[in-house]
Scaffold this motif. Structure first.
Motif, PDB file in Angstrom:
ATOM      1  N   VAL A  72       0.786  -1.231  -0.120  1.00 13.23           N
ATOM      2  CA  VAL A  72      -0.062  -0.022   0.055  1.00 13.23           C
ATOM      3  C   VAL A  72       0.981   1.147   0.065  1.00 13.23           C
ATOM      4  O   VAL A  72       1.843   1.300   0.995  1.00 13.23           O
ATOM      5  N   ASN A  73       0.659   2.428  -0.748  1.00 16.21           N
ATOM      6  CA  ASN A  73       1.414   3.609  -0.980  1.00 16.21           C
ATOM      7  C   ASN A  73       0.257   4.354  -0.297  1.00 16.21           C
ATOM      8  O   ASN A  73      -0.975   4.409  -0.330  1.00 16.21           O
ATOM      9  N   ALA A  74       0.819   5.515   0.331  1.00 21.40           N
ATOM     10  CA  ALA A  74       0.345   6.709   1.079  1.00 21.40           C
ATOM     11  C   ALA A  74      -0.169   7.473  -0.018  1.00 21.40           C
ATOM     12  O   ALA A  74       0.527   7.747  -1.114  1.00 21.40           O
ATOM     13  N   GLU A  75      -1.498   7.779  -0.065  1.00 29.20           N
ATOM     14  CA  GLU A  75      -1.796   8.977  -0.955  1.00 29.20           C
ATOM     15  C   GLU A  75      -2.414  10.248  -0.324  1.00 29.20           C
ATOM     16  O   GLU A  75      -3.157  10.112   0.816  1.00 29.20           O
ATOM     17  N   ASN A  76      -1.979  11.279  -0.827  1.00 31.91           N
ATOM     18  CA  ASN A  76      -2.447  12.572  -0.191  1.00 31.91           C
ATOM     19  C   ASN A  76      -3.833  12.748  -0.569  1.00 31.91           C
ATOM     20  O   ASN A  76      -3.854  13.094  -1.691  1.00 31.91           O
ATOM     21  N   ASN A  77      -4.927  12.666   0.163  1.00 32.65           N
ATOM     22  CA  ASN A  77      -6.233  12.885  -0.073  1.00 32.65           C
ATOM     23  C   ASN A  77      -6.858  13.998   0.396  1.00 32.65           C
ATOM     24  O   ASN A  77      -7.885  13.900   0.842  1.00 32.65           O
ATOM     25  N   GLY A  78      -5.974  14.993   0.808  1.00 34.17           N
ATOM     26  CA  GLY A  78      -6.456  15.933   1.615  1.00 34.17           C
ATOM     27  C   GLY A  78      -6.649  15.772   3.012  1.00 34.17           C
ATOM     28  O   GLY A  78      -5.892  15.159   3.671  1.00 34.17           O
ATOM     29  N   GLU A  79      -7.821  15.842   3.412  1.00 36.65           N
ATOM     30  CA  GLU A  79      -8.422  15.457   4.959  1.00 36.65           C
ATOM     31  C   GLU A  79      -8.672  13.898   4.929  1.00 36.65           C
ATOM     32  O   GLU A  79      -8.843  13.545   6.005  1.00 36.65           O
ATOM     33  N   SER A  80      -8.957  13.097   3.924  1.00 39.70           N
ATOM     34  CA  SER A  80      -9.115  11.923   3.862  1.00 39.70           C
ATOM     35  C   SER A  80      -8.081  11.083   4.553  1.00 39.70           C
ATOM     36  O   SER A  80      -6.842  11.297   4.080  1.00 39.70           O
ATOM     37  N   CYS A  81      -8.414   9.902   4.937  1.00 36.43           N
ATOM     38  CA  CYS A  81      -7.359   8.869   5.412  1.00 36.43           C
ATOM     39  C   CYS A  81      -6.471   8.546   4.261  1.00 36.43           C
ATOM     40  O   CYS A  81      -7.022   8.199   3.146  1.00 36.43           O
ATOM     41  N   SER A  82      -5.151   8.276   4.443  1.00 39.50           N
ATOM     42  CA  SER A  82      -4.207   8.098   3.179  1.00 39.50           C
ATOM     43  C   SER A  82      -4.180   6.601   2.861  1.00 39.50           C
ATOM     44  O   SER A  82      -3.740   6.062   2.134  1.00 39.50           O
ATOM     45  N   LEU A  83      -4.881   5.873   3.930  1.00 36.95           N
ATOM     46  CA  LEU A  83      -5.180   4.486   3.630  1.00 36.95           C
ATOM     47  C   LEU A  83      -6.387   4.189   2.530  1.00 36.95           C
ATOM     48  O   LEU A  83      -6.712   3.059   2.269  1.00 36.95           O
ATOM     49  N   LEU A  84      -7.191   4.931   2.418  1.00 32.48           N
ATOM     50  CA  LEU A  84      -8.700   4.978   1.699  1.00 32.48           C
ATOM     51  C   LEU A  84      -8.181   5.085   0.218  1.00 32.48           C
ATOM     52  O   LEU A  84      -7.399   5.963  -0.368  1.00 32.48           O
ATOM     53  N   LYS A  85      -8.925   3.983  -0.531  1.00 33.26           N
ATOM     54  CA  LYS A  85      -8.416   4.046  -1.887  1.00 33.26           C
ATOM     55  C   LYS A  85      -9.849   3.559  -2.553  1.00 33.26           C
ATOM     56  O   LYS A  85     -10.421   2.612  -2.300  1.00 33.26           O
ATOM     57  N   ASP A  86     -10.261   4.561  -3.363  1.00 31.28           N
ATOM     58  CA  ASP A  86     -11.475   4.483  -4.083  1.00 31.28           C
ATOM     59  C   ASP A  86     -12.751   4.065  -3.101  1.00 31.28           C
ATOM     60  O   ASP A  86     -13.556   3.589  -3.461  1.00 31.28           O
ATOM     61  N   GLY A  87     -12.459   4.922  -2.011  1.00 32.17           N
ATOM     62  CA  GLY A  87     -13.616   4.972  -0.901  1.00 32.17           C
ATOM     63  C   GLY A  87     -13.631   3.726  -0.114  1.00 32.17           C
ATOM     64  O   GLY A  87     -14.534   3.743   0.857  1.00 32.17           O
TER      65      GLY A  87
END
Length: 172
Positions: A72-87
């Motif tokens: 799993v790679n971290a994604e900067n989703n703004g305020e969303s959890c970085s572990l969240l992928k496609d919801g």
């Protein structure tokens, strides 16, 4: 990435943590199977509560290990959890206690005030929803056990147990 610096859990702490999670999940299932079943709107894609936050080193180590295993790679989703992928949570099977209990009516004993404090998802439970004692997820004993396990883990690994680790730091 802090996840690489965290140590693996000892077998005893691992077993105790798994036991805690199994008991927590069992209680969550009991609550979810009651009349609250119609109230709980949480499900795949419901990610409004999946925000950036921090966890204890014990849970950070568990999440980091799963993130590495799943690449799993971290994604900067703004305020969303970085572990969240496609919801969806990319480490759902090992999600921390705080994530497991989101959406439920959580209760805490305020001994000083002699009262029960309740925190409930406004999507699932409007302010005027009448919650009964049996429908509440009392968190004090679970959180207490988690804190004790965290102290054991930190003591074994020479980590400051008062530190909280952002989930974003648990992944590459």
């Amino acid at each position: 990435m802090i996840g690489k610096r965290l140590k693996r859990l000892s077998p005893a702490i691992g077993r105790a943590y798994i036991q805690l999670i199994m008991e927590l999940d069992e209680r969550i299932s009991e609550i979810s199977a009651t009349q609250l079943q119609k109230q709980l709107k949480c499900g795949p894609g419901c990610d409004g509560c999946c925000i950036q936050f921090s966890v204890l080193p014990l849970e950070a180590a568990i999440v980091a290990e799963a993130a590495v295993a799943k690449n799993v790679n971290a994604e900067n989703n703004g305020e969303s959890c970085s572990l969240l992928k496609d919801g969806l949570c990319s480490v759902y099977e090992v999600r921390p206690v705080i994530c497991r209990t989101q959406g439920l009516p959580l209760a805490y004993i305020d001994e000083e005030a002699g009262a029960i404090e309740v925190s409930a998802c406004p999507v699932n439970f409007p302010d005027d929803y009448p919650l009964s004692h049996d429908e509440l997820m009392f968190m004090d004993s679970y959180n207490g056990r988690l804190a004790q396990l965290n102290v054991q883990y930190c003591t074994e690994n020479d980590i400051d147990c008062s530190v909280r680790i952002p989930l974003a730091d648990c992944v590459c």
